[in-house]
Design a protein around this motif. Structure first.
Motif, short mmCIF file in Angstrom:
data_model
loop_
_atom_site.label_atom_id
_atom_site.label_comp_id
_atom_site.label_asym_id
_atom_site.label_seq_id
_atom_site.Cartn_x
_atom_site.Cartn_y
_atom_site.Cartn_z
N LEU A 20 14.24 -41.98 34.67
CA LEU A 20 14.46 -43.29 34.24
C LEU A 20 13.37 -44.16 34.99
CD1 LEU A 20 18.21 -43.81 34.12
CD2 LEU A 20 16.53 -43.69 32.13
N HIS A 24 11.05 -46.87 33.07
CA HIS A 24 10.82 -48.23 33.43
C HIS A 24 9.25 -48.62 33.52
CE1 HIS A 24 12.03 -51.76 35.57
NE2 HIS A 24 11.19 -51.50 36.52
N THR A 27 8.08 -49.05 29.75
CA THR A 27 8.79 -50.12 29.18
C THR A 27 8.22 -51.29 29.74
OG1 THR A 27 10.78 -50.01 30.81
CG2 THR A 27 10.98 -49.07 28.79
N MET A 77 16.04 -51.69 28.31
CA MET A 77 16.01 -50.61 29.22
C MET A 77 15.46 -51.47 30.57
SD MET A 77 16.48 -47.44 29.45
CE MET A 77 16.26 -46.95 31.16
N CYS A 80 18.11 -53.38 32.33
CA CYS A 80 19.14 -52.48 33.01
C CYS A 80 18.63 -51.69 34.36
CB CYS A 80 19.67 -51.46 32.05
SG CYS A 80 20.63 -52.22 30.47
N HIS A 81 17.57 -51.35 34.24
CA HIS A 81 16.93 -50.64 35.50
C HIS A 81 16.86 -51.61 36.47
CE1 HIS A 81 14.95 -47.15 36.95
NE2 HIS A 81 14.17 -48.09 37.87
N GLU A 106 22.83 -46.34 32.71
CA GLU A 106 21.80 -47.54 32.46
C GLU A 106 21.31 -47.32 31.09
OE1 GLU A 106 17.12 -47.68 34.07
OE2 GLU A 106 18.41 -47.00 35.63
N PHE A 107 20.85 -45.91 30.98
CA PHE A 107 20.28 -45.55 29.60
C PHE A 107 21.18 -45.90 28.51
CE2 PHE A 107 19.00 -42.53 26.21
CZ PHE A 107 17.78 -42.91 26.25
N ALA A 110 21.33 -49.53 27.60
CA ALA A 110 20.00 -49.99 26.80
C ALA A 110 20.08 -49.42 25.24
CB ALA A 110 18.79 -49.56 27.35
#
Length: 183
Positions: A20, A24, A27, A77, A80-81, A106-107, A110
């Motif tokens: 993630l 991150h 993204t 994403m 949320c991260h 988290e994932f 998203a």
């Protein structure tokens, strides 16, 4: 004697938090690349229908829709991260079990937020009376005047898009009465 490499690529597996973290960063790059495209899109909308027509055609294609939802997933994403990092800044959620659980949460959040936006898009398409094929690029009516309270609607051809457009004649008359505005 040859010594094995440690950790070997076929054996080593990234933990969810590392995956993630990499996602991150990816993204963030997608959002950075998508922002100028979004600004260009807004500029084309402001320039009028003739400037917006090629953008509209692309956005109605499956590649355009996929691009929009990929960018939207990147946005959710990244959001949320960032929220998870704020949670970590408070000193909570740092145990190994909770790290994995929050990474999956988290994932999932998203994916659910992106799916919710897709569901709203389909619902809006349905409320406008458009069959699902329309958002894939087939011509159809643009909006339903009854949904906006227009009783005196007239169907007129759209000069720039080729599909029929239903217009509220009172709104059209009001806009045409203003100098510099034209629809």
């Amino acid at each position: 004697m040859t010594r094995p490499l440690s950790p070997h690529l076929r054996i080593f597996r990234f933990p969810p938090t590392a995956v993630l973290s990499i996602l991150h960063r990816v993204t963030g790059v997608l959002l950075t690349l998508g922002l100028p495209v979004w600004v260009f899109w807004l500029m084309q909308v402001a320039d009028g229908p003739s400037a917006y027509e090629p953008i509209y055609a692309f956005l109605q294609s499956s590649a355009g829709i996929s691009s929009l939802y990929l960018w939207l997933f990147a946005l959710f994403m990244h959001l949320c991260h960032g929220l998870r990092h704020l949670f970590w800044d408070s000193g909570r959620g740092m145990l190994r079990d909770s790290l994995h659980r929050y990474a999956m949460l988290e994932f999932s959040a998203a994916v659910i937020l992106t799916g919710g936006c897709y569901g709203l898009h389909l619902k809006q398409t349905e409320l406008q009376g458009l069959p699902a094929a329309d958002w894939r690029g087939e011509p159809a009516k643009r909006w339903a005047p009854s949904a906006y309270g227009c009783d005196n609607a007239a169907e007129t051809p759209a000069p720039d898009f080729g599909a029929p457009v239903i217009r509220c004649s009172a709104l059209v008359d009001f806009i045409n009465s203003k100098p510099g505005l034209d629809i």
